[in-house]
Write an enzyme that holds these catalytic residues in place. Structure first.
Site, PDB file in Angstrom:
ATOM      1  N   LYS A  16      10.311 -39.908  31.267  1.00 26.25           N
ATOM      2  CA  LYS A  16      10.143 -40.830  30.112  1.00 26.25           C
ATOM      3  C   LYS A  16      10.986 -42.083  30.304  1.00 26.25           C
ATOM      4  O   LYS A  16      10.505 -43.205  30.111  1.00 26.25           O
ATOM      5  CB  LYS A  16      10.560 -40.095  28.832  1.00 26.25           C
ATOM      6  CG  LYS A  16      10.542 -40.925  27.576  1.00 26.25           C
ATOM      7  CD  LYS A  16      10.952 -40.126  26.345  1.00 26.25           C
ATOM      8  CE  LYS A  16      12.459 -39.984  26.244  1.00 26.25           C
ATOM      9  NZ  LYS A  16      12.905 -39.404  24.941  1.00 26.25           N
ATOM     10  N   ASP A  17      12.225 -41.924  30.705  1.00 25.46           N
ATOM     11  CA  ASP A  17      13.130 -43.077  30.801  1.00 25.46           C
ATOM     12  C   ASP A  17      12.796 -43.974  31.987  1.00 25.46           C
ATOM     13  O   ASP A  17      13.184 -45.143  32.015  1.00 25.46           O
ATOM     14  CB  ASP A  17      14.581 -42.621  30.842  1.00 25.46           C
ATOM     15  CG  ASP A  17      15.052 -42.158  29.472  1.00 25.46           C
ATOM     16  OD1 ASP A  17      16.122 -41.518  29.396  1.00 25.46           O
ATOM     17  OD2 ASP A  17      14.347 -42.425  28.474  1.00 25.46           O
TER      18      ASP A  17
ATOM     19  N   ARG B  43      49.669 -24.583  24.385  1.00 23.99           N
ATOM     20  CA  ARG B  43      48.393 -23.850  24.533  1.00 23.99           C
ATOM     21  C   ARG B  43      47.258 -24.784  24.947  1.00 23.99           C
ATOM     22  O   ARG B  43      46.260 -24.356  25.516  1.00 23.99           O
ATOM     23  CB  ARG B  43      48.020 -23.188  23.188  1.00 23.99           C
ATOM     24  CG  ARG B  43      49.034 -22.189  22.678  1.00 23.99           C
ATOM     25  CD  ARG B  43      48.767 -21.852  21.221  1.00 23.99           C
ATOM     26  NE  ARG B  43      48.848 -23.077  20.402  1.00 23.99           N
ATOM     27  CZ  ARG B  43      48.483 -23.116  19.100  1.00 23.99           C
ATOM     28  NH1 ARG B  43      48.005 -22.027  18.493  1.00 23.99           N
ATOM     29  NH2 ARG B  43      48.600 -24.247  18.427  1.00 23.99           N
TER      30      ARG B  43
ATOM     31  N   HIS C 227      20.844 -46.746  22.075  1.00 20.93           N
ATOM     32  CA  HIS C 227      21.977 -45.994  22.636  1.00 20.93           C
ATOM     33  C   HIS C 227      21.579 -45.370  23.960  1.00 20.93           C
ATOM     34  O   HIS C 227      20.448 -44.895  24.138  1.00 20.93           O
ATOM     35  CB  HIS C 227      22.403 -44.902  21.643  1.00 20.93           C
ATOM     36  CG  HIS C 227      23.482 -44.027  22.178  1.00 20.93           C
ATOM     37  ND1 HIS C 227      23.313 -42.686  22.357  1.00 20.93           N
ATOM     38  CD2 HIS C 227      24.743 -44.308  22.589  1.00 20.93           C
ATOM     39  CE1 HIS C 227      24.423 -42.157  22.851  1.00 20.93           C
ATOM     40  NE2 HIS C 227      25.314 -43.126  22.988  1.00 20.93           N
TER      41      HIS C 227
ATOM     42  N   HIS D  35      17.761 -45.306  23.901  1.00 25.82           N
ATOM     43  CA  HIS D  35      16.875 -44.725  22.891  1.00 25.82           C
ATOM     44  C   HIS D  35      17.237 -45.183  21.482  1.00 25.82           C
ATOM     45  O   HIS D  35      18.380 -45.512  21.183  1.00 25.82           O
ATOM     46  CB  HIS D  35      16.952 -43.196  22.940  1.00 25.82           C
ATOM     47  CG  HIS D  35      16.554 -42.631  24.260  1.00 25.82           C
ATOM     48  ND1 HIS D  35      16.957 -41.401  24.707  1.00 25.82           N
ATOM     49  CD2 HIS D  35      15.794 -43.135  25.264  1.00 25.82           C
ATOM     50  CE1 HIS D  35      16.465 -41.169  25.910  1.00 25.82           C
ATOM     51  NE2 HIS D  35      15.749 -42.221  26.271  1.00 25.82           N
TER      52      HIS D  35
ATOM     53  N   GLN E 102      22.430 -33.803  11.515  1.00 27.34           N
ATOM     54  CA  GLN E 102      22.023 -33.062  12.712  1.00 27.34           C
ATOM     55  C   GLN E 102      23.068 -33.251  13.793  1.00 27.34           C
ATOM     56  O   GLN E 102      23.595 -34.352  13.950  1.00 27.34           O
ATOM     57  CB  GLN E 102      20.656 -33.588  13.181  1.00 27.34           C
ATOM     58  CG  GLN E 102      20.089 -32.931  14.435  1.00 27.34           C
ATOM     59  CD  GLN E 102      18.735 -33.480  14.810  1.00 27.34           C
ATOM     60  OE1 GLN E 102      17.852 -33.643  13.937  1.00 27.34           O
ATOM     61  NE2 GLN E 102      18.520 -33.774  16.088  1.00 27.34           N
TER      62      GLN E 102
ATOM     63  N   LYS F 136      24.716 -42.774  15.132  1.00 30.12           N
ATOM     64  CA  LYS F 136      25.184 -41.700  16.024  1.00 30.12           C
ATOM     65  C   LYS F 136      26.696 -41.755  16.171  1.00 30.12           C
ATOM     66  O   LYS F 136      27.278 -42.829  16.325  1.00 30.12           O
ATOM     67  CB  LYS F 136      24.528 -41.842  17.406  1.00 30.12           C
ATOM     68  CG  LYS F 136      23.014 -41.704  17.341  1.00 30.12           C
ATOM     69  CD  LYS F 136      22.313 -42.090  18.620  1.00 30.12           C
ATOM     70  CE  LYS F 136      20.812 -42.041  18.419  1.00 30.12           C
ATOM     71  NZ  LYS F 136      20.073 -42.601  19.548  1.00 30.12           N
TER      72      LYS F 136
HETATM   73  C1  LIG Z   1      16.829 -36.286  20.840  1.00 30.93           C
HETATM   74  C2  LIG Z   1      16.117 -34.999  20.585  1.00 30.93           C
HETATM   75  C3  LIG Z   1      15.281 -34.429  21.526  1.00 30.93           C
HETATM   76  N1  LIG Z   1      14.648 -33.253  21.246  1.00 30.93           N
HETATM   77  C4  LIG Z   1      13.800 -32.671  22.294  1.00 30.93           C
HETATM   78  C5  LIG Z   1      12.698 -33.579  22.786  1.00 30.93           C
HETATM   79  C6  LIG Z   1      12.557 -33.207  24.249  1.00 30.93           C
HETATM   80  O1  LIG Z   1      11.639 -32.143  24.387  1.00 30.93           O
HETATM   81  C7  LIG Z   1      13.939 -32.715  24.647  1.00 30.93           C
HETATM   82  C8  LIG Z   1      14.725 -33.715  25.456  1.00 30.93           C
HETATM   83  O2  LIG Z   1      14.704 -34.937  24.743  1.00 30.93           O
HETATM   84  P1  LIG Z   1      15.115 -36.259  25.461  1.00 30.93           P
HETATM   85  O3  LIG Z   1      14.638 -36.261  26.877  1.00 30.93           O
HETATM   86  O4  LIG Z   1      14.719 -37.414  24.564  1.00 30.93           O
HETATM   87  O5  LIG Z   1      16.717 -36.134  25.468  1.00 30.93           O
HETATM   88  P2  LIG Z   1      17.719 -37.300  25.893  1.00 30.93           P
HETATM   89  O6  LIG Z   1      17.187 -38.096  27.031  1.00 30.93           O
HETATM   90  O7  LIG Z   1      19.045 -36.668  26.010  1.00 30.93           O
HETATM   91  O8  LIG Z   1      17.699 -38.274  24.631  1.00 30.93           O
HETATM   92  C9  LIG Z   1      18.838 -38.506  23.836  1.00 30.93           C
HETATM   93  O9  LIG Z   1      19.659 -39.320  24.591  1.00 30.93           O
HETATM   94  C10 LIG Z   1      20.090 -40.564  24.088  1.00 30.93           C
HETATM   95  C11 LIG Z   1      21.426 -40.859  24.698  1.00 30.93           C
HETATM   96  C12 LIG Z   1      20.133 -40.680  22.617  1.00 30.93           C
HETATM   97  O10 LIG Z   1      20.912 -41.444  22.054  1.00 30.93           O
HETATM   98  C13 LIG Z   1      19.184 -39.920  21.801  1.00 30.93           C
HETATM   99  O11 LIG Z   1      19.903 -39.203  20.817  1.00 30.93           O
HETATM  100  C14 LIG Z   1      18.322 -38.999  22.518  1.00 30.93           C
HETATM  101  O12 LIG Z   1      17.127 -39.715  22.698  1.00 30.93           O
HETATM  102  O13 LIG Z   1      14.635 -32.432  23.427  1.00 30.93           O
HETATM  103  C15 LIG Z   1      14.796 -32.598  20.047  1.00 30.93           C
HETATM  104  O14 LIG Z   1      14.199 -31.534  19.817  1.00 30.93           O
HETATM  105  N2  LIG Z   1      15.610 -33.153  19.093  1.00 30.93           N
HETATM  106  C16 LIG Z   1      16.281 -34.329  19.321  1.00 30.93           C
HETATM  107  O15 LIG Z   1      17.033 -34.772  18.417  1.00 30.93           O
END
Ligand SMILES: Cc1cn([C@H]2C[C@H](O)[C@@H](COP(=O)(O)OP(=O)(O)O[C@H]3O[C@H](C)C(=O)[C@H](O)[C@H]3O)O2)c(=O)[nH]c1=O
Length: 190
Positions: free
Chosen positions: A167-168, A23, A119, A62, A46, A72
């Site tokens: 941001k990044d 399967r 990370h 991050h 979470q 994580k």
């Molecule tokens: C991480 C996170 C983000 N958010 C909101 C904040 C922003 O409005 C939106 C996108 O967030 P961000 O652009 O920071 O998402 P990623 O670029 O995927 O960031 C993640 O990517 C790298 C790989 C990581 O290790 C972190 O866990 C995390 O920073 O989600 C939330 O509401 N809760 C959360 O736990």
């Protein structure tokens, strides 16, 4: 499940037991007691899930400051990523060193990135779904980053012109980043 060390001793690769049949497959993606038995007794609070539509998306590097630091447990549901952890614990013998591991829906591998490590990952496929557990809640005020191509870190990403969030694109270099991790003081965190 098997747990393997990486070049950064606190960062672990986990290979779950996968039960394949006609399967498809079944696996336990997390089991608190078994993880604890491997010295990975984290209280995750979470679950996160991100979808990256294109290949060559880099999310990261991050971390969250001090008391909000997150361990994580990362895995890939669909596609593949080059997953990276960077030691940012001041005073650590491996400070500024990084490790990269390919996680994919095919290899079922997971990466355990403890507190004190930044990370990030680069997608290797389109439509890459990444799911990860964290042991501290998201705190926007304490969310920090380091520039993906910091020349001192010199991470061997599989792409030179990645797709990045606004941001990044503007993250600081490690030398300018706001970091609260002290290797000795934070030993209990790991
Ligand atoms: C991480 C996170 C983000 N958010 C909101 C904040 C922003 O409005 C939106 C996108 O967030 P961000 O652009 O920071 O998402 P990623 O670029 O995927 O960031 C993640 O990517 C790298 C790989 C990581 O290790 C972190 O866990 C995390 O920073 O989600 C939330 O509401 N809760 C959360 O736990």
């Amino acid at each position: 499940m098997n747990v393997f060390d990486t070049e950064l001793k606190e960062v672990k690769v986990i290979e779950p037991t996968v039960f394949q049949d006609h399967r498809g497959f079944f696996m336990e993606s997390y089991h608190a007691k078994k993880f604890k038995g491997h010295g990975l007794g984290y209280d995750f609070v979470q679950d996160n899930h991100s979808l990256s539509l294109e290949k060559n998306v880099i999310r990261g590097l991050h971390y969250q400051l001090g008391p909000y630091a997150q361990t994580k447990l990362v895995r890939v549901i669909t596609g593949a990523i080059f997953d990276v952890a960077v030691d940012i614990r001041k005073g650590s013998p491996t400070y500024g060193k990084w490790v990269g591991v390919t996680l994919s829906a095919k290899n079922h591998r997971m990466l355990l990135v403890p507190k004190g490590f930044a990370h990030g990952f680069c997608t290797l496929t389109v439509n890459t779904h990444v799911q990860y557990k964290v042991d501290a809640y998201y705190s926007a005020e304490n969310d920090r980053g380091i520039l993906w191509n910091d020349p001192v870190l010199s991470i061997d990403w599989p792409v030179s012109a990645p797709i990045l969030s606004d941001k990044d694109q503007k993250q600081p270099l490690l030398k300018d980043a706001e970091i609260h991790f002290q290797y000795k003081a934070d030993a209990a965190l790991l």
